[in-house]
Design a protein around this motif. Structure first.
Motif, PDB file in Angstrom:
ATOM      1  N   GLN A 132       0.826  -1.205   0.000  1.00  0.00           N
ATOM      2  CA  GLN A 132       0.000   0.000   0.000  1.00  0.00           C
ATOM      3  C   GLN A 132       0.862   1.257   0.000  1.00  0.00           C
ATOM      4  N   GLU A 133       1.964   1.208   0.730  1.00  0.00           N
ATOM      5  CA  GLU A 133       2.875   2.346   0.772  1.00  0.00           C
ATOM      6  C   GLU A 133       3.488   2.590  -0.607  1.00  0.00           C
ATOM      7  N   ALA A 134       3.889   1.515  -1.282  1.00  0.00           N
ATOM      8  CA  ALA A 134       4.467   1.644  -2.620  1.00  0.00           C
ATOM      9  C   ALA A 134       3.449   2.195  -3.610  1.00  0.00           C
ATOM     10  N   ILE A 135       2.218   1.707  -3.536  1.00  0.00           N
ATOM     11  CA  ILE A 135       1.175   2.193  -4.437  1.00  0.00           C
ATOM     12  C   ILE A 135       0.886   3.664  -4.168  1.00  0.00           C
ATOM     13  N   GLY A 136       0.836   4.044  -2.875  1.00  0.00           N
ATOM     14  CA  GLY A 136       0.577   5.440  -2.536  1.00  0.00           C
ATOM     15  C   GLY A 136       1.646   6.372  -3.075  1.00  0.00           C
ATOM     16  N   ALA A 137       2.921   5.993  -2.912  1.00  0.00           N
ATOM     17  CA  ALA A 137       4.012   6.822  -3.435  1.00  0.00           C
ATOM     18  C   ALA A 137       3.944   6.918  -4.951  1.00  0.00           C
ATOM     19  N   ALA A 138       3.662   5.791  -5.611  1.00  0.00           N
ATOM     20  CA  ALA A 138       3.573   5.796  -7.071  1.00  0.00           C
ATOM     21  C   ALA A 138       2.416   6.664  -7.548  1.00  0.00           C
ATOM     22  N   MET A 139       1.293   6.588  -6.843  1.00  0.00           N
ATOM     23  CA  MET A 139       0.157   7.436  -7.192  1.00  0.00           C
ATOM     24  C   MET A 139       0.509   8.910  -7.022  1.00  0.00           C
ATOM     25  N   GLY A 140       1.319   9.212  -6.007  1.00  0.00           N
ATOM     26  CA  GLY A 140       1.754  10.594  -5.829  1.00  0.00           C
ATOM     27  C   GLY A 140       2.569  11.077  -7.004  1.00  0.00           C
ATOM     28  N   VAL A 141       3.460  10.226  -7.513  1.00  0.00           N
ATOM     29  CA  VAL A 141       4.249  10.601  -8.693  1.00  0.00           C
ATOM     30  C   VAL A 141       3.325  10.817  -9.888  1.00  0.00           C
ATOM     31  N   LEU A 142       2.362   9.933 -10.090  1.00  0.00           N
ATOM     32  CA  LEU A 142       1.438  10.082 -11.216  1.00  0.00           C
ATOM     33  C   LEU A 142       0.580  11.339 -11.064  1.00  0.00           C
ATOM     34  N   SER A 143       0.293  11.734  -9.832  1.00  0.00           N
ATOM     35  CA  SER A 143      -0.470  12.961  -9.619  1.00  0.00           C
ATOM     36  C   SER A 143       0.310  14.179 -10.075  1.00  0.00           C
ATOM     37  N   GLY A 144       1.626  14.199  -9.762  1.00  0.00           N
ATOM     38  CA  GLY A 144       2.445  15.371 -10.087  1.00  0.00           C
ATOM     39  C   GLY A 144       3.146  15.292 -11.422  1.00  0.00           C
ATOM     40  N   ILE A 145       3.326  14.061 -11.965  1.00  0.00           N
ATOM     41  CA  ILE A 145       3.959  13.862 -13.274  1.00  0.00           C
ATOM     42  C   ILE A 145       3.060  12.873 -14.026  1.00  0.00           C
ATOM     43  N   PRO A 146       1.952  13.335 -14.591  1.00  0.00           N
ATOM     44  CA  PRO A 146       0.919  12.416 -15.084  1.00  0.00           C
ATOM     45  C   PRO A 146       1.387  11.387 -16.107  1.00  0.00           C
ATOM     46  N   HIS A 147       2.393  11.717 -16.899  1.00  0.00           N
ATOM     47  CA  HIS A 147       2.828  10.784 -17.944  1.00  0.00           C
ATOM     48  C   HIS A 147       4.078  10.003 -17.523  1.00  0.00           C
ATOM     49  N   ALA A 148       4.309   9.897 -16.227  1.00  0.00           N
ATOM     50  CA  ALA A 148       5.474   9.161 -15.737  1.00  0.00           C
ATOM     51  C   ALA A 148       5.450   7.723 -16.249  1.00  0.00           C
ATOM     52  N   ASP A 149       6.610   7.263 -16.696  1.00  0.00           N
ATOM     53  CA  ASP A 149       6.747   5.900 -17.219  1.00  0.00           C
ATOM     54  C   ASP A 149       8.114   5.386 -16.790  1.00  0.00           C
ATOM     55  N   GLY A 150       8.142   4.596 -15.721  1.00  0.00           N
ATOM     56  CA  GLY A 150       9.418   4.113 -15.205  1.00  0.00           C
ATOM     57  C   GLY A 150       9.242   3.490 -13.840  1.00  0.00           C
ATOM     58  N   ILE A 151      10.278   3.585 -13.016  1.00  0.00           N
ATOM     59  CA  ILE A 151      10.282   3.004 -11.683  1.00  0.00           C
ATOM     60  C   ILE A 151      10.259   4.119 -10.648  1.00  0.00           C
TER      61      ILE A 151
END
Length: 519
Positions: A132-151
């Motif tokens: 859940q922590e990993a998903i939350g952090a990843a969602m945060g990146v997608l919120s601020g960088i919508p087209h993020a594609d990576g790790i």
């Protein structure tokens, strides 16, 4: 650039900079291994602004590697912090409080005691799993960088979370016990043990590297490292979000940090003293991880778990909104003389720029949404105020060179001319700044013609016709074309190197040419 803008800050201190609340206030209390933090949000749901932000370095995870438990003093610091935070939320009339705990409370033998005592303070603590922590952090990146594609890599005090993001979704995730509070014990056993440990953990988790993907850095220690790199490279824009480094830079920084004393690190702007002791370990881990993952480049995200928790609860249609444009519209509406026509300005000037690609159209639209943000400033500082807002406002979903283009557009719109303000040419290409300056002059024309309201734009239009630009007005509205409007139309034509013409409803009008030497 900073010296130029410092004057603006003094002028603008009393000016409104936040939109009116768009919905009920929300808060996240984040109980981490290093710190306990409260963030209160307000404003648009897609990209809320921060109303209040406070952290306490409780150090809940400081003794986990040795004792497996939260030390009594650390527990008391953490509970005092969340007790204060709960009180503040009530005073601020926060209607939605989400209190989450991560690795330290999750792994501690007495973590359940902490949760029970927090419940007595009126807070229900949600214990996040590593996934859940990993998903939350990843969602945060997608919120601020919508087209993020990576790790995505989120480094905390107790753990390191990795997540694969692609197409707006989170795919594979893992959580590893490699937080900065655990690293000293590993590194103390030999210089190569960290590399072997990371490789073994990745293999055991079944994580297979995809070479040449960006690595998105989340977490205070890695953001502090990025600020250190900014100092070393004299990067002219002190905004960490979407700051980029090469993958090879991680190993270089590991060597540099190991030879820099703590006093020097503490002198870095925005480097908190609590981050200095963990920086060497955090840098060493980054070097190992990007080598193991075969990453292509490093991209810093200012958004992480807290923003991700907000983002993942949004309806899909709101998630799809562009965070830059939502924020620009909210800021523009809050400061406008007359609200609601930034999009009309963009449509009005668009015929002059048919070659703008989607990325440029997006920044141009943001500039139009912000077309009225400097009107309250001292007239001698309106251009500088525009630059300040573009460069230093808390935008996300925008790169450094795009910030520079936005700054140039607002600088030119608010009377700064077509010359780039000092420092912008170190961030963006000259041709991009030139294009943005033309946007600014076109917006300047739109605002003068319309008086800042929408009506006159609805009864007029611009066209780019070969070697000229034409301003069309209906016969009943030709009196809108005054001397000031003609002057701004002439300046725009001169900057574009074309003629200009006013046309009435029947297509009749008088052609004008740029003044000699102004092409």
């Amino acid at each position: 650039m900073n010296s130029m803008l410092s004057r603006v800050r003094a002028v603008a201190e009393s000016m409104a900079t936040s939109p009116q609340p768009a919905h009920a206030r929300t808060a996240i209390i984040d109980i981490g291994s290093n710190s306990v933090r409260l963030v209160v949000y307000d404003g648009p749901r897609r990209i809320p602004f921060i109303l209040f932000n406070e952290k306490v370095m409780a150090g809940l995870g400081a003794s986990l590697a040795k004792t497996g438990a939260i030390e009594p003093d650390a527990m008391e610091r953490g509970l005092r912090a969340i007790g204060r935070f709960a009180h503040l939320c009530r005073a601020m009339k926060v209607t939605d409080i989400r209190c989450v705990a991560t690795a330290a409370v999750r792994d501690a033998t007495n973590g359940h005691d902490f949760i029970a005592r927090a419940r007595a303070l009126g807070l229900t603590v949600e214990l996040l799993t590593g996934a859940q922590e990993a998903i939350g952090a990843a969602m945060g990146v997608l919120s601020g960088i919508p087209h993020a594609d990576g790790i995505v890599g989120d480094l905390g005090g107790g753990s390191l979370e990795l997540a694969r993001v692609r197409g707006g979704a989170v795919e594979q995730t893992i959580s590893l016990p490699l937080g900065v509070l655990r690293l000293p014990q590993i590194r103390a056993k030999g210089p190569r043990l960290l590399e072997r440990t990371v490789a073994k953990m990745l293999d055991k988790a079944g994580w297979r590297p995809e070479p040449d993907l960006p690595f998105y850095l989340v977490g205070g220690s890695w953001r502090a490292l990025a600020r250190f790199d900014m100092q070393l490279t004299h990067f002219p824009l002190p905004v960490v979000h979407q700051y980029e480094m090469t993958a090879a830079r991680a190993e270089q920084l590991a060597r540099i940090v190991s030879h820099v004393d703590r006093a020097r690190l503490k002198q870095i702007p925005a480097m908190t003293g609590s981050r200095v002791p963990t920086l060497p370990d955090a840098t060493a881990l980054l070097s190992v991880v990007v080598r193991q993952l075969k990453s292509s480049r490093l991209i810093v995200s200012a958004y992480g778990l807290r923003e991700g928790l907000l983002y993942e609860n949004l309806p899909q249609d709101i998630r799809a909104h562009d965070p830059l444009l939502v924020a620009a519209e909210a800021e523009g509406e809050a400061q406008a003389r007359f609200r609601g026509h930034g999009d009309r300005i963009d449509r009005w000037i668009a015929p002059l720029f048919p070659d703008d690609d989607a990325a440029m159209r997006r920044i141009r639209r943001a500039a139009c949404l912000l077309a009225d943000v400097s009107w309250r400033a001292n007239p001698d500082f309106r251009a500088e105020r525009g630059v300040e807002i573009a460069l230093h406002s808390n935008w996300v979903g925008i790169t450094a060179d795009e910030r520079a283009m936005l700054a140039q557009a607002l600088h030119s719109h608010f009377g700064g001319g077509v010359t780039a303000p000092m420092g912008l040419d170190r961030i963006a290409r000259p041709d991009a700044l030139r294009r943005a300056a033309l946007w600014g002059l076109a917006i300047r024309l739109a605002q003068r013609l319309s008086g800042g309201v929408e009506g006159p734009l609805a009864v007029s239009r611009l066209e780019h016709q070969g070697d000229r630009i034409a301003l069309y007005l209906r016969d009943d509205d030709v009196d809108l074309f005054g001397e000031a409007v003609e002057r701004r139309l002439r300046h725009l034509a001169q900057a574009m190197g074309v003629k200009y013409q006013l046309l009435g409803g029947q297509g009749q009008g008088q052609e004008q040419r740029p003044e000699q030497g102004q092409r």
